[in-house]
Design a protein around this motif. Structure first.
Motif, PDB file in Angstrom:
ATOM      1  N   LEU A 197       0.933  -1.290   0.117  1.00 11.73           N
ATOM      2  CA  LEU A 197       0.087  -0.021  -0.039  1.00 11.73           C
ATOM      3  C   LEU A 197       0.756   1.269   0.206  1.00 11.73           C
ATOM      4  CD1 LEU A 197      -3.079  -0.734   2.630  1.00 11.73           C
ATOM      5  CD2 LEU A 197      -3.055  -0.301   0.236  1.00 11.73           C
ATOM      6  N   ARG A 198       0.517   2.105  -0.883  1.00 12.79           N
ATOM      7  CA  ARG A 198       1.228   3.489  -0.902  1.00 12.79           C
ATOM      8  C   ARG A 198       0.280   4.527  -0.385  1.00 12.79           C
ATOM      9  NH1 ARG A 198       5.354   4.576  -5.379  1.00 12.79           N
ATOM     10  NH2 ARG A 198       6.391   3.513  -3.782  1.00 12.79           N
ATOM     11  N   LEU A 199       0.800   5.303   0.569  1.00 16.72           N
ATOM     12  CA  LEU A 199      -0.128   6.287   1.316  1.00 16.72           C
ATOM     13  C   LEU A 199       0.474   7.688   0.915  1.00 16.72           C
ATOM     14  CD1 LEU A 199      -0.381   4.911   4.899  1.00 16.72           C
ATOM     15  CD2 LEU A 199      -1.719   4.370   2.730  1.00 16.72           C
ATOM     16  N   ALA A 200      -0.187   8.730   1.050  1.00 15.52           N
ATOM     17  CA  ALA A 200       0.118  10.052   0.804  1.00 15.52           C
ATOM     18  C   ALA A 200      -0.610  10.967   1.788  1.00 15.52           C
ATOM     19  CB  ALA A 200      -0.232  10.665  -0.726  1.00 15.52           C
ATOM     20  N   ILE A 201       0.207  11.326   2.707  1.00 19.06           N
ATOM     21  CA  ILE A 201      -0.405  11.950   4.187  1.00 19.06           C
ATOM     22  C   ILE A 201       0.200  13.410   4.135  1.00 19.06           C
ATOM     23  CG2 ILE A 201      -0.386  11.674   6.561  1.00 19.06           C
ATOM     24  CD1 ILE A 201       0.438   8.768   6.383  1.00 19.06           C
ATOM     25  N   PRO A 202      -0.807  14.346   4.613  1.00 22.38           N
ATOM     26  CA  PRO A 202      -0.391  15.497   4.782  1.00 22.38           C
ATOM     27  C   PRO A 202       0.880  15.838   5.460  1.00 22.38           C
ATOM     28  CG  PRO A 202      -2.744  15.386   5.225  1.00 22.38           C
ATOM     29  CD  PRO A 202      -2.300  14.002   5.046  1.00 22.38           C
ATOM     30  N   GLU A 203       1.768  16.827   4.898  1.00 19.18           N
ATOM     31  CA  GLU A 203       2.904  17.126   5.573  1.00 19.18           C
ATOM     32  C   GLU A 203       3.105  17.222   7.136  1.00 19.18           C
ATOM     33  OE1 GLU A 203       5.250  20.463   4.129  1.00 19.18           O
ATOM     34  OE2 GLU A 203       3.462  20.932   3.093  1.00 19.18           O
ATOM     35  N   ARG A 204       1.847  17.847   7.579  1.00 19.87           N
ATOM     36  CA  ARG A 204       2.038  17.966   9.111  1.00 19.87           C
ATOM     37  C   ARG A 204       1.909  16.910   9.958  1.00 19.87           C
ATOM     38  NH1 ARG A 204      -3.469  18.972   7.454  1.00 19.87           N
ATOM     39  NH2 ARG A 204      -4.791  17.504   8.622  1.00 19.87           N
ATOM     40  N   HIS A 205       1.875  15.899   9.356  1.00 19.36           N
ATOM     41  CA  HIS A 205       2.012  14.501  10.135  1.00 19.36           C
ATOM     42  C   HIS A 205       3.090  13.846   9.873  1.00 19.36           C
ATOM     43  CE1 HIS A 205      -2.246  14.917  11.202  1.00 19.36           C
ATOM     44  NE2 HIS A 205      -2.618  14.810   9.939  1.00 19.36           N
ATOM     45  N   ALA A 206       4.101  14.519   9.242  1.00 19.11           N
ATOM     46  CA  ALA A 206       5.414  13.846   8.713  1.00 19.11           C
ATOM     47  C   ALA A 206       6.307  13.388   9.852  1.00 19.11           C
ATOM     48  CB  ALA A 206       6.049  14.752   7.681  1.00 19.11           C
ATOM     49  N   PRO A 207       6.546  14.221  11.025  1.00 24.87           N
ATOM     50  CA  PRO A 207       7.273  13.883  12.278  1.00 24.87           C
ATOM     51  C   PRO A 207       6.671  12.734  12.842  1.00 24.87           C
ATOM     52  CG  PRO A 207       6.979  16.473  12.059  1.00 24.87           C
ATOM     53  CD  PRO A 207       5.886  15.726  11.015  1.00 24.87           C
ATOM     54  N   LEU A 208       5.467  12.359  12.932  1.00 24.41           N
ATOM     55  CA  LEU A 208       4.951  11.415  13.511  1.00 24.41           C
ATOM     56  C   LEU A 208       4.997   9.983  12.885  1.00 24.41           C
ATOM     57  CD1 LEU A 208       1.716  13.418  14.696  1.00 24.41           C
ATOM     58  CD2 LEU A 208       3.785  12.934  16.003  1.00 24.41           C
ATOM     59  N   LEU A 209       5.313   9.892  11.572  1.00 22.76           N
ATOM     60  CA  LEU A 209       5.219   8.688  10.966  1.00 22.76           C
ATOM     61  C   LEU A 209       6.468   8.022  10.923  1.00 22.76           C
ATOM     62  CD1 LEU A 209       3.819   9.623   7.409  1.00 22.76           C
ATOM     63  CD2 LEU A 209       2.640   8.495   9.013  1.00 22.76           C
ATOM     64  N   LYS A 210       6.532   6.794  11.686  1.00 22.31           N
ATOM     65  CA  LYS A 210       7.803   5.902  11.932  1.00 22.31           C
ATOM     66  C   LYS A 210       7.592   4.887  11.346  1.00 22.31           C
ATOM     67  CE  LYS A 210       8.726   9.181  15.222  1.00 22.31           C
ATOM     68  NZ  LYS A 210       9.850   9.933  14.895  1.00 22.31           N
ATOM     69  N   VAL A 211       8.928   4.408  10.848  1.00 20.33           N
ATOM     70  CA  VAL A 211       8.882   3.019  10.051  1.00 20.33           C
ATOM     71  C   VAL A 211       8.990   1.917  11.382  1.00 20.33           C
ATOM     72  CG1 VAL A 211      10.524   1.550   9.057  1.00 20.33           C
ATOM     73  CG2 VAL A 211      10.476   3.767   8.467  1.00 20.33           C
ATOM     74  N   GLY A 212       8.061   1.034  11.053  1.00 19.14           N
ATOM     75  CA  GLY A 212       7.496  -0.053  11.736  1.00 19.14           C
ATOM     76  C   GLY A 212       6.361   0.235  12.609  1.00 19.14           C
ATOM     77  N   ALA A 213       5.655   1.205  12.427  1.00 21.32           N
ATOM     78  CA  ALA A 213       4.604   1.545  12.963  1.00 21.32           C
ATOM     79  C   ALA A 213       3.341   0.724  12.526  1.00 21.32           C
ATOM     80  CB  ALA A 213       3.918   3.030  12.974  1.00 21.32           C
ATOM     81  N   THR A 214       2.311   0.210  13.249  1.00 24.76           N
ATOM     82  CA  THR A 214       1.351  -0.668  12.795  1.00 24.76           C
ATOM     83  C   THR A 214       0.096   0.350  12.334  1.00 24.76           C
ATOM     84  OG1 THR A 214       1.983  -2.414  14.153  1.00 24.76           O
ATOM     85  CG2 THR A 214      -0.373  -2.348  13.506  1.00 24.76           C
ATOM     86  N   VAL A 215      -0.490  -0.261  11.055  1.00 26.04           N
ATOM     87  CA  VAL A 215      -1.675   0.372  10.724  1.00 26.04           C
ATOM     88  C   VAL A 215      -2.726  -0.129  10.499  1.00 26.04           C
ATOM     89  CG1 VAL A 215      -0.338   2.712   9.717  1.00 26.04           C
ATOM     90  CG2 VAL A 215      -0.981   0.401   8.274  1.00 26.04           C
ATOM     91  N   GLU A 216      -3.943   0.081  10.456  1.00 26.92           N
ATOM     92  CA  GLU A 216      -5.074  -0.796  10.246  1.00 26.92           C
ATOM     93  C   GLU A 216      -5.736  -0.518   8.995  1.00 26.92           C
ATOM     94  OE1 GLU A 216      -8.346  -0.538  12.981  1.00 26.92           O
ATOM     95  OE2 GLU A 216      -7.218  -1.637  14.677  1.00 26.92           O
ATOM     96  N   ILE A 217      -5.983  -1.705   8.205  1.00 29.67           N
ATOM     97  CA  ILE A 217      -6.440  -1.676   6.947  1.00 29.67           C
ATOM     98  C   ILE A 217      -7.601  -2.121   6.627  1.00 29.67           C
ATOM     99  CG2 ILE A 217      -5.773  -1.931   4.499  1.00 29.67           C
ATOM    100  CD1 ILE A 217      -2.968  -2.310   6.613  1.00 29.67           C
TER     101      ILE A 217
END
Length: 333
Positions: A197-217
């Motif tokens: 899955l490829r996501l495009a998220i608003p840049e204001r959330h960029a500092p909160l995105l972490k590699v290894g974080a779990t997401v619900e799909i």
């Protein structure tokens, strides 16, 4: 006596009615703030790891086409065939040249044997023998050259078969049977290497995105394996495009029917402190939620406003927006 008997009976009946209710509350829990993760609902696109073209190695006419959009292919499987009619003519010419050189070589070998025999009787010269031996060597090399040229033509004919470079699903087939194909031209494109899955998220959330974080799909999407599938952020791209951060999510069991399909995703974007209690501690009476708390003067019911269910280290809990404070002792049934 009648009045006294009536009062005693009423008190006993009231006690019998109150005691079971009090017995429902058997444990206490001190309310403390817990950290919960807030998620943002966005849509992600199902993408393949890479898209590879299946190309023709020779020019000619497309005479066979065995796949269409959506076909599933294995690596190395022939999916089309290109025929160049000139190759058949070149093969005939190579065969004719081989036959001609073979005849010349046979004649030169016979002449060499005859002259060698005459030399032994003194009826020929050594110079003539050397000339014939050289001629045999030249014709032998010409034969090898003609056979190599024929092998090249045969190889070119076999390269008319277009094979799938990787296993996957065919996305596009720009060619149709009977089309003229140039060397290196694309006959089909194949989505290979698995899906993500490829996501495009608003840049204001960029500092909160972490590699290894779990997401619900999915969130109940029937196309997925369960009511909600979980994935892991495996890559966050450093370049921001059009005010959005690009991130890749690895997910098992993504549907591969459509590449480019949009799927609902909940991405963790923030952490906050909340007060939460087990759902069983909340009692609804007359349209108002109450929680029983223990105080210095005894137990009492407190009206509260509840929020949604949040995930905590102790499991799913009901968020309390107002009505409780940190340190309150909640009576649990």
């Amino acid at each position: 006596m009648c009045v006294r008997h009536f009062l005693i009976s009423g008190i006993v009946g009231l006690a019998a009615a109150v005691v079971p209710t009090a017995g429902l509350f058997a444990a206490e829990e001190v309310v403390r703030p817990v950290a919960v993760v807030d998620s943002k609902a966005v849509y992600g696109r199902i993408e393949s790891r890479f898209v590879v073209p299946a190309r023709s190695r020779i020019g000619g006419t497309l005479v066979e086409l065995d796949v269409t959009e959506g076909s599933v292919v294995e690596a190395g499987r022939p999916i089309a065939r290109v025929v160049d009619e000139k190759l058949a003519l070149q093969l005939n010419a190579a065969d004719a040249r081989i036959r001609a050189v073979s005849s010349q070589l046979d004649n030169a070998k016979v002449e060499l044997e005859r002259t060698t025999a005459l030399l032994a009787r003194g009826a020929a010269t050594q110079q003539r023998v050397d000339q014939l031996r050289t001629q045999v060597d030249v014709l032998t090399n010409q034969m090898n050259q003609a056979e190599a040229e024929r092998a090249v033509v045969l190889q070119q004919a076999t390269e008319g078969s277009v094979v799938a470079p990787a296993a996957g699903r065919v996305l596009t087939v720009p060619m149709r049977r009977g089309s003229v194909v140039l060397p290196g031209e694309q006959v089909a494109t194949i989505a290979a290497g698995g899906l993500f899955l490829r996501l495009a998220i608003p840049e204001r959330h960029a500092p909160l995105l972490k590699v290894g974080a779990t997401v619900e799909i999915g969130d109940g999407d029937s196309r997925l394996a369960g009511p909600a599938t979980r994935g892991t952020i495996e890559k966050v791209y450093p370049q921001i495009e059009s005010g959005r951060v690009i991130a890749d999510v690895a997910v098992d069991g993504l549907p591969d029917r459509f590449v480019g399909e949009r799927v609902l995703v909940r991405v963790p974007v923030a952490t906050r402190q909340v007060l939460a209690v087990p759902d069983a501690a909340v009692v609804l009476r007359a349209g108002i939620d109450f929680i029983r708390v223990a105080t210095a003067t005894g137990e009492r019911d407190v009206a509260v406003i509840t929020g949604g269910v949040v995930d905590t280290p102790a499991g799913p809990r009901r968020e309390i927006l107002t009505g409780l404070r940190s340190g309150d002792r909640v009576i649990l049934p």
